[in-house]
Design an enzyme around this catalytic site. Sequence first.
Site, PDB file in Angstrom:
ATOM      1  N   ARG A 185     -33.574  -5.629  10.422  1.00 38.25           N
ATOM      2  CA  ARG A 185     -34.965  -6.472  11.978  1.00 38.25           C
ATOM      3  C   ARG A 185     -34.394  -6.554  13.331  1.00 38.25           C
ATOM      4  O   ARG A 185     -34.881  -7.073  14.082  1.00 38.25           O
ATOM      5  CB  ARG A 185     -35.002  -7.844  11.076  1.00 38.25           C
ATOM      6  CG  ARG A 185     -35.744  -8.275  10.430  1.00 38.25           C
ATOM      7  CD  ARG A 185     -35.854  -9.061   9.363  1.00 38.25           C
ATOM      8  NE  ARG A 185     -37.298 -10.367   9.255  1.00 38.25           N
ATOM      9  CZ  ARG A 185     -36.756  -9.717   7.505  1.00 38.25           C
ATOM     10  NH1 ARG A 185     -36.369 -10.444   7.213  1.00 38.25           N
ATOM     11  NH2 ARG A 185     -38.298 -10.961   7.500  1.00 38.25           N
ATOM     12  N   ARG A 229     -49.168 -18.000  -0.096  1.00 37.03           N
ATOM     13  CA  ARG A 229     -47.908 -17.934  -0.598  1.00 37.03           C
ATOM     14  C   ARG A 229     -46.748 -18.931  -0.647  1.00 37.03           C
ATOM     15  O   ARG A 229     -46.469 -19.713  -1.784  1.00 37.03           O
ATOM     16  CB  ARG A 229     -47.187 -16.784  -0.290  1.00 37.03           C
ATOM     17  CG  ARG A 229     -46.200 -17.076  -0.353  1.00 37.03           C
ATOM     18  CD  ARG A 229     -45.237 -15.192   0.272  1.00 37.03           C
ATOM     19  NE  ARG A 229     -44.560 -15.365   0.958  1.00 37.03           N
ATOM     20  CZ  ARG A 229     -43.778 -14.633   1.672  1.00 37.03           C
ATOM     21  NH1 ARG A 229     -44.130 -13.247   1.507  1.00 37.03           N
ATOM     22  NH2 ARG A 229     -43.025 -14.666   2.907  1.00 37.03           N
TER      23      ARG A 229
HETATM   24  P1  AMP Z   1     -37.669 -11.890   4.107  1.00 35.44           P
HETATM   25  O1  AMP Z   1     -37.969 -12.715   3.169  1.00 35.44           O
HETATM   26  O2  AMP Z   1     -38.078 -10.777   4.450  1.00 35.44           O
HETATM   27  O3  AMP Z   1     -39.088 -12.935   4.868  1.00 35.44           O
HETATM   28  O4  AMP Z   1     -36.876 -13.245   4.732  1.00 35.44           O
HETATM   29  C1  AMP Z   1     -36.278 -14.939   4.921  1.00 35.44           C
HETATM   30  C2  AMP Z   1     -35.361 -15.127   5.616  1.00 35.44           C
HETATM   31  O5  AMP Z   1     -34.598 -14.764   6.169  1.00 35.44           O
HETATM   32  C3  AMP Z   1     -36.111 -14.546   6.994  1.00 35.44           C
HETATM   33  O6  AMP Z   1     -37.072 -15.218   7.866  1.00 35.44           O
HETATM   34  C4  AMP Z   1     -34.923 -15.334   8.075  1.00 35.44           C
HETATM   35  O7  AMP Z   1     -33.881 -16.454   8.555  1.00 35.44           O
HETATM   36  C5  AMP Z   1     -33.568 -14.135   7.160  1.00 35.44           C
HETATM   37  N1  AMP Z   1     -33.995 -12.662   6.873  1.00 35.44           N
HETATM   38  C6  AMP Z   1     -34.551 -11.866   6.189  1.00 35.44           C
HETATM   39  N2  AMP Z   1     -34.068 -10.081   6.272  1.00 35.44           N
HETATM   40  C7  AMP Z   1     -32.883 -10.830   7.876  1.00 35.44           C
HETATM   41  C8  AMP Z   1     -31.864  -9.904   8.274  1.00 35.44           C
HETATM   42  N3  AMP Z   1     -32.944  -8.166   8.492  1.00 35.44           N
HETATM   43  N4  AMP Z   1     -31.755 -10.350   9.190  1.00 35.44           N
HETATM   44  C9  AMP Z   1     -32.132 -11.502   9.453  1.00 35.44           C
HETATM   45  N5  AMP Z   1     -32.669 -12.305   8.802  1.00 35.44           N
HETATM   46  C10 AMP Z   1     -32.875 -11.935   7.699  1.00 35.44           C
END
Ligand code: AMP
Length: 191
Positions: free
Chosen positions: A88, A127
């Site tokens: 990311r 969601r």
């Molecule tokens: P997601 O379910 O992929 O939307 O991830 C939920 C949250 O987890 C994000 O908003 C970040 O706070 C954290 N997160 C997930 N993947 C990453 C990543 N690659 N780098 C940093 N934070 C992450």
Amino acid sequence: MRMILMGPPGAGKGTQAKFVAEHFKIPAISTGDIFRANVSQGTALGVEAQRYMDAGEYVPDEVTNLMVRNRIDEADALPGFLLDGYPRTLAQVEELDGMIAFTGHALDAVVVLTVDQDEIVGRLLQRAEVEGRADDTEDVIRRRQEVYAEQTEPLIEVYRGRGLIIEVDGMGEVADVTQRIFDALDVVSES
Ligand code: AMP
């Protein structure tokens, strides 16, 4: 198959990741899911990650990178993997490059799900009701979108420069989007 699924929060990455991973018989590795599992188990990693997640900010790269490195070192990920939600940041791209180069393999594709912004907010609010995620309030949703635009969208051009980007329309029925992804990936494996 070593691939990344990208797209803004609410684009349907998690849903599609499961179908695509099943099809290619590779694990879908979702950093968000791993963080959430750690939060619910109350691990030290979960405690560290939660404050960032609840604010819609990214967890620091060092924490996230180490977690992914450990996960893709597991036996089931040796034949390949689908990354959902990683990388990311540009620093994570570099780190992933190192991890994959170390195995002697290469990335095959980066699929980007494209969606309509207004539709996304609606999906995320829905969601929030169904899953009760702490990071699905309207303010946090907005912040997560800003962070995506600032820190993650630039990655698309990096991967485009490497000829890896496949853009897929993420709007409409789930099954139709899945089919579009399969069609697009077939083109890659045939070329
Ligand atoms: P997601 O379910 O992929 O939307 O991830 C939920 C949250 O987890 C994000 O908003 C970040 O706070 C954290 N997160 C997930 N993947 C990453 C990543 N690659 N780098 C940093 N934070 C992450």
